[in-house]
Design an enzyme around this catalytic site. Structure first.
Site, PDB file in Angstrom:
ATOM      1  N   HIS A  44     -41.814  -2.800 -45.050  1.00  0.00           N
ATOM      2  CA  HIS A  44     -41.062  -1.808 -45.370  1.00  0.00           C
ATOM      3  C   HIS A  44     -40.955  -1.522 -47.015  1.00  0.00           C
ATOM      4  CE1 HIS A  44     -39.161  -1.730 -41.498  1.00  0.00           C
ATOM      5  NE2 HIS A  44     -39.544  -2.964 -41.265  1.00  0.00           N
ATOM      6  N   TYR A  45     -40.207  -0.293 -47.506  1.00  0.00           N
ATOM      7  CA  TYR A  45     -39.582  -0.699 -48.807  1.00  0.00           C
ATOM      8  C   TYR A  45     -38.087  -0.187 -48.299  1.00  0.00           C
ATOM      9  CZ  TYR A  45     -40.346   4.505 -48.931  1.00  0.00           C
ATOM     10  OH  TYR A  45     -40.278   6.156 -48.414  1.00  0.00           O
ATOM     11  N   THR A  46     -37.226  -0.799 -49.340  1.00  0.00           N
ATOM     12  CA  THR A  46     -35.764  -0.583 -49.138  1.00  0.00           C
ATOM     13  C   THR A  46     -35.131   0.857 -49.219  1.00  0.00           C
ATOM     14  OG1 THR A  46     -35.214  -1.327 -51.193  1.00  0.00           O
ATOM     15  CG2 THR A  46     -35.511  -2.920 -49.385  1.00  0.00           C
ATOM     16  N   GLU A 108     -39.273  -6.779 -46.330  1.00  0.00           N
ATOM     17  CA  GLU A 108     -38.719  -5.468 -47.086  1.00  0.00           C
ATOM     18  C   GLU A 108     -39.171  -5.827 -48.604  1.00  0.00           C
ATOM     19  OE1 GLU A 108     -37.058  -2.658 -46.166  1.00  0.00           O
ATOM     20  OE2 GLU A 108     -36.293  -2.914 -44.073  1.00  0.00           O
ATOM     21  N   HIS A 155     -43.781   0.329 -41.567  1.00  0.00           N
ATOM     22  CA  HIS A 155     -42.960   1.163 -40.744  1.00  0.00           C
ATOM     23  C   HIS A 155     -43.280   2.406 -40.283  1.00  0.00           C
ATOM     24  CE1 HIS A 155     -38.471   1.546 -40.125  1.00  0.00           C
ATOM     25  NE2 HIS A 155     -39.103   1.253 -39.022  1.00  0.00           N
ATOM     26  N   ASP A 165     -42.258   4.395 -45.091  1.00  0.00           N
ATOM     27  CA  ASP A 165     -42.369   3.264 -45.847  1.00  0.00           C
ATOM     28  C   ASP A 165     -43.586   2.378 -45.209  1.00  0.00           C
ATOM     29  OD1 ASP A 165     -40.518   3.129 -43.929  1.00  0.00           O
ATOM     30  OD2 ASP A 165     -40.119   1.060 -44.384  1.00  0.00           O
TER      31      ASP A 165
HETATM   32 ZN   LIG Z   1     -38.475   0.766 -43.034  1.00  0.00          ZN
END
Ligand SMILES: [Zn+2]
Length: 265
Positions: A44-46, A108, A155, A165
């Site tokens: 993921h990225y946050t 993340e 994600h 993401d």
């Molecule tokens: Zn995500």
């Protein structure tokens, strides 16, 4: 008075029926047929900065197992034991499994996500430190849990109608080519399928089925809905990040075909 008496009687009965403090022996007999909870790794990225990401991921609503901040000198933060179920994937599906929080570890990476310019989404790149930290983590996790390379996913791969993401700057190709992490297609197979006639001979349903059999939550119904375009866009962000417009084209076909040839039995 009657009520009080029945309460005393109930308490006495409970005491009489209390059970001995049995020992649990976990050494004498051991099962050998089992598998790990962790079957997927979700990247993921946050969509936030360092401090806001830490606050959100240690708060009451969402969580992840690992967090990589933008500050190169900081360690990789482990926020949650891998045996615990994190709250990072939400409604999700891949390779026929749903609710991937049950079966994944979440990673993340602090990154602002994207900004919208006109019709376009402009994503932000990752730092070199972040990518190397991801490599370090993925190597360790995938060898400890023997995770299938096709199950190291973004994600957006598992929730294509909701999520973008880790975005098109996440270097999936480099991870595979340089570090042997994750899945990638073989160039020779790709070139063989880069064949307009072969592509045009397929029905819509057959094309959809290629995505589904690899693992994407594609609807196989013979129609190109907006939802199915989002699946193609997620796929393109992962495997053909130069153009991720969600439109099916010959290159996209050749890639999903080559991935099927390599990984789908
Ligand atoms: Zn995500």
């Amino acid at each position: 008075m009657k009520r009080l008496f029945s309460c005393i009687l109930l308490a006495a009965l409970t005491a009489c029926t209390s059970i001995p403090n049995y020992k649990v022996d976990s050494q004498t007999h051991r099962a050998t047929a089992y598998n790990e909870r962790v079957r997927f790794i979700v990247i993921h990225y946050t969509a936030g900065g360092d401090e806001s990401s830490i606050r959100a991921l240690t708060g009451p609503h969402v969580s992840t197992h690992y967090l990589i901040t933008s500050r190169g000198e900081e360690p990789i933060y482990k926020l949650l034991p891998e045996a615990k179920r994190g709250w990072h994937a939400g409604i999700s599906e891949f390779q026929g499994r749903t609710n991937l929080n049950d079966s994944s570890v979440g990673v993340e990476i602090v990154n602002p996500g994207y900004r919208v310019e006109g019709e376009e989404r402009r994503f932000y790149p990752y730092t070199e430190d972040q990518i190397l930290k991801v490599v370090h983590l993925l190597r360790d996790l995938s060898s400890r849990y023997k995770i299938d390379p096709t199950r190291i996913v973004g994600h957006s791969d598992i929730a294509p109608d909701r999520k973008h993401d880790p975005g098109p700057y996440f270097p999936w190709k480099r991870l595979y080519k340089r570090y042997g992490i994750g899945a990638w297609y073989d160039e020779a197979t790709y070139s063989r399928h880069l064949n307009q006639e072969e592509y045009e001979a397929l029905t819509v349903e057959e094309v959809q089925d290629l995505f589904r059999s690899y693992g994407y939550p594609m609807r196989v119904d013979g129609e190109w809905s907006e939802y199915n375009k989002k699946v193609v866009r997620a796929f393109q962000m992962h495997f053909r990040p130069a153009i991720y417009d969600g439109e099916m084209d010959l290159e996209t076909y050749a890639i999903i075909r080559a991935l099927n040839d390599k990984y789908v039995k």
